[in-house]
Design a protein around this motif. Structure first.
Motif, short mmCIF file in Angstrom:
data_model
loop_
_atom_site.label_atom_id
_atom_site.label_comp_id
_atom_site.label_asym_id
_atom_site.label_seq_id
_atom_site.Cartn_x
_atom_site.Cartn_y
_atom_site.Cartn_z
N ASP A 156 0.86 -1.18 0.00
CA ASP A 156 0.00 0.00 0.00
C ASP A 156 0.90 1.23 0.00
N ASP A 157 1.34 1.63 -1.20
CA ASP A 157 2.32 2.71 -1.34
C ASP A 157 1.81 4.05 -0.82
N VAL A 158 0.56 4.35 -1.05
CA VAL A 158 0.03 5.65 -0.62
C VAL A 158 0.07 5.75 0.91
N ALA A 159 -0.41 4.71 1.59
CA ALA A 159 -0.39 4.71 3.06
C ALA A 159 1.05 4.68 3.58
N THR A 160 1.90 3.90 2.95
CA THR A 160 3.31 3.82 3.37
C THR A 160 3.94 5.20 3.31
N PHE A 161 3.76 5.87 2.19
CA PHE A 161 4.37 7.19 2.01
C PHE A 161 3.79 8.21 2.98
N HIS A 162 2.49 8.18 3.19
CA HIS A 162 1.84 9.10 4.12
C HIS A 162 2.42 8.94 5.53
N VAL A 163 2.57 7.70 5.97
CA VAL A 163 3.08 7.45 7.32
C VAL A 163 4.58 7.78 7.40
N LEU A 164 5.33 7.54 6.34
CA LEU A 164 6.74 7.93 6.33
C LEU A 164 6.90 9.43 6.50
N ARG A 165 6.05 10.20 5.85
CA ARG A 165 6.13 11.66 6.01
C ARG A 165 5.78 12.07 7.43
N LYS A 166 4.82 11.41 8.06
CA LYS A 166 4.49 11.70 9.46
C LYS A 166 5.68 11.35 10.36
N ALA A 167 6.35 10.24 10.06
CA ALA A 167 7.52 9.84 10.85
C ALA A 167 8.64 10.87 10.70
N GLU A 168 8.82 11.37 9.49
CA GLU A 168 9.85 12.38 9.25
C GLU A 168 9.52 13.67 10.00
N ALA A 169 8.25 14.02 10.08
CA ALA A 169 7.85 15.23 10.81
C ALA A 169 8.17 15.10 12.30
N GLU A 170 8.09 13.90 12.82
CA GLU A 170 8.40 13.68 14.24
C GLU A 170 9.89 13.80 14.51
N SER A 171 10.70 13.20 13.65
CA SER A 171 12.16 13.21 13.85
C SER A 171 12.85 13.01 12.51
N PRO A 172 13.16 14.11 11.81
CA PRO A 172 13.80 14.00 10.50
C PRO A 172 15.11 13.20 10.54
N GLU A 173 15.88 13.36 11.63
CA GLU A 173 17.16 12.65 11.72
C GLU A 173 16.96 11.14 11.78
N THR A 174 15.95 10.71 12.51
CA THR A 174 15.69 9.28 12.65
C THR A 174 15.38 8.67 11.29
N ILE A 175 14.56 9.34 10.51
CA ILE A 175 14.17 8.80 9.20
C ILE A 175 15.33 8.90 8.21
N ALA A 176 16.08 9.99 8.26
CA ALA A 176 17.21 10.16 7.35
C ALA A 176 18.27 9.08 7.57
N GLN A 177 18.35 8.55 8.78
CA GLN A 177 19.35 7.52 9.09
C GLN A 177 18.80 6.11 8.95
N SER A 178 17.56 5.98 8.53
CA SER A 178 16.92 4.67 8.50
C SER A 178 17.11 3.95 7.16
N GLY A 179 17.74 2.82 7.23
CA GLY A 179 17.86 1.97 6.05
C GLY A 179 16.50 1.45 5.60
N HIS A 180 15.60 1.23 6.56
CA HIS A 180 14.25 0.76 6.21
C HIS A 180 13.51 1.82 5.40
N ALA A 181 13.63 3.09 5.79
CA ALA A 181 12.96 4.16 5.05
C ALA A 181 13.49 4.22 3.62
N ARG A 182 14.81 4.14 3.47
CA ARG A 182 15.39 4.19 2.13
C ARG A 182 14.95 2.99 1.29
N GLU A 183 14.90 1.82 1.90
CA GLU A 183 14.48 0.62 1.17
C GLU A 183 13.02 0.72 0.73
#
Length: 113
Positions: A58-85
């Motif tokens: 579910d790409d739309v939901a995945t992307f929506h939640v990834l953006r919410k995660a980035e809003a909480e802590s951009p550094e955490t998401i920028a360092q996440s191999g899972h986010a990049r994958e």
């Protein structure tokens, strides 16, 4: 040391670790992630929810939640191999509805460096 939301956050992670995307998303619907006092923990919890949606393709939901995660802590998401994958997978499928925003997000987290 732990917030009231912490067991629920752990449950989300556990379902994702076991490859149970639907169970992870269901667990996330029962937990108030916003109640977690730590922004990086909220971000990681949301990252795991995104992984749950990614297991379901579910790409739309995945992307929506990834953006919410980035809003909480951009550094955490920028360092996440899972986010990049997850971004690599979504870019490979190239859903037109999220494509321009996904490219920008992927650049922000260092996928195109």
């Amino acid at each position: 040391m732990f917030s009231r939301s912490h067991p629920g956050v752990f449950q989300i992670w556990l379902h994702v670790a076991l490859g149970k995307g639907r169970a992870a998303v269901d667990a996330a619907n029962r937990v108030d992630i916003r109640a977690e006092p730590s922004a990086p923990v909220r971000s990681l919890a949301l990252l795991n929810v995104a992984r749950g949606y990614a297991y379901r393709n579910d790409d739309v939901a995945t992307f929506h939640v990834l953006r919410k995660a980035e809003a909480e802590s951009p550094e955490t998401i920028a360092q996440s191999g899972h986010a990049r994958e997850m971004c690599r997978e979504m870019l490979r499928r190239d859903r037109r509805v999220i494509s321009p925003d996904l490219h920008e997000f992927s650049r922000r987290i260092g996928l195109f460096e």
